[in-house]
Design a protein around this motif. Structure first.
Motif, short mmCIF file in Angstrom:
data_model
loop_
_atom_site.label_atom_id
_atom_site.label_comp_id
_atom_site.label_asym_id
_atom_site.label_seq_id
_atom_site.Cartn_x
_atom_site.Cartn_y
_atom_site.Cartn_z
N GLU A 83 0.82 -1.21 0.00
CA GLU A 83 0.00 0.00 0.00
C GLU A 83 0.85 1.27 0.00
OE1 GLU A 83 0.77 -1.16 4.21
OE2 GLU A 83 0.05 -2.20 2.42
N ARG A 84 2.13 1.14 0.36
CA ARG A 84 3.03 2.31 0.35
C ARG A 84 3.28 2.82 -1.06
NH1 ARG A 84 7.80 0.81 4.75
NH2 ARG A 84 6.45 0.72 6.59
N TRP A 85 3.08 1.95 -2.07
CA TRP A 85 3.27 2.37 -3.45
C TRP A 85 1.97 2.41 -4.23
CZ3 TRP A 85 7.06 4.96 -5.45
CH2 TRP A 85 8.31 4.91 -4.85
N TYR A 86 0.85 2.28 -3.53
CA TYR A 86 -0.45 2.33 -4.21
C TYR A 86 -0.91 3.77 -4.32
CZ TYR A 86 -5.50 1.82 -4.91
OH TYR A 86 -6.79 1.94 -5.38
N PHE A 87 -1.11 4.25 -5.55
CA PHE A 87 -1.46 5.64 -5.79
C PHE A 87 -2.78 6.03 -5.12
CE2 PHE A 87 -3.04 9.26 -8.22
CZ PHE A 87 -1.91 10.05 -8.35
N GLY A 88 -3.70 5.09 -5.01
CA GLY A 88 -5.00 5.36 -4.40
C GLY A 88 -4.95 5.58 -2.91
#
Length: 229
Positions: free
Chosen positions: A131-136
């Protein structure tokens, strides 16, 4: 190549890149809508994993925004320099281009990470801290780089459009749109830092305002070409 031929060449580049930028700006919201998911961050990531193609295409298109916009501004600056017979750029314009270069770099990392780092980890089932690289995820590195990049864009634009605010016609229209968009981008970034969702949401308003810039560039290019016919 004489000054007139060079100006016509820049006008053609303005038209060509204005068309490319307009196509990218038109396609991006479509694919963004097609790839949109809802629910918690975990649920969104799970839904994306079921069909990564549209999500990947969305951010491939998005990654074209910064470089096409940057080139559009460079071509416009060249035209402006020829029109006013300036021999070189001012220090303000050089610094402004420096901020736009930083914007292009940061935004490109943000968007490209979505179809490289994020999708590869997702497809490889490497889900720890994904989730650290999830744009959302507004708390992700990708989202921060995007907002910070647009803050740098705003500073660069404010430096570059300073003189254009005194112009008339399409130049004035473009300058005013960019001015309001830049202010909105700075407010959006401050909203992210202050955890203010309303201010942060102004990033959407900022994006909407620069949508017509490609069309304005095309019209300006054709007007320049017509003036020499």
């Amino acid at each position: 190549m004489d000054a007139q031929d060079l100006k016509l060449k820049h006008a053609q580049n303005l038209i060509r890149n204005g068309i490319i930028y307009s196509i990218v700006i038109f396609l991006w919201p479509i694919f963004m809508g097609l790839s949109a998911v809802s629910g918690s961050i975990e649920e969104q990531i799970r839904l994306i994993s079921q069909n990564t193609l549209i999500y990947r295409l969305n951010f491939i298109i998005a990654s074209l925004i910064a470089p096409t916009f940057f080139y559009l501004i460079v071509v416009f600056l060249e035209l402006y320099k020829k029109e006013y017979k300036k021999e070189k750029y001012s220090k303000r314009e050089i610094v402004g281009c420096g901020f736009l270069t930083l914007y292009t770099f940061l935004i490109s990392i943000s968007y490209i990470s979505q179809y490289t780092i994020f999708i590869r980890r997702l497809e490889g089932n490497v889900l720890e801290n994904i989730e650290r690289w999830y744009f959302g995820n507004v708390n992700s590195m990708a989202y921060f780089l995007n907002q910070f990049g647009y803050a740098m864009w705003a500073v660069g634009i404010l430096l570059l459009i300073y003189s254009l605010l005194e112009e008339k016609g399409l130049k004035k229209v473009a300058a005013v749109l960019l001015l309001i968009s830049a202010v909105a981008s700075l407010l959006a970034f401050s909203g992210l830092l202050l955890n203010n969702s309303f201010l942060n949401s102004l990033t959407i308003f900022s994006g909407i305002l620069i949508t017509p810039i490609g069309i304005v560039s095309i019209i300006m290019g054709y007007k320049i070409k017509k003036s020499y016919n």
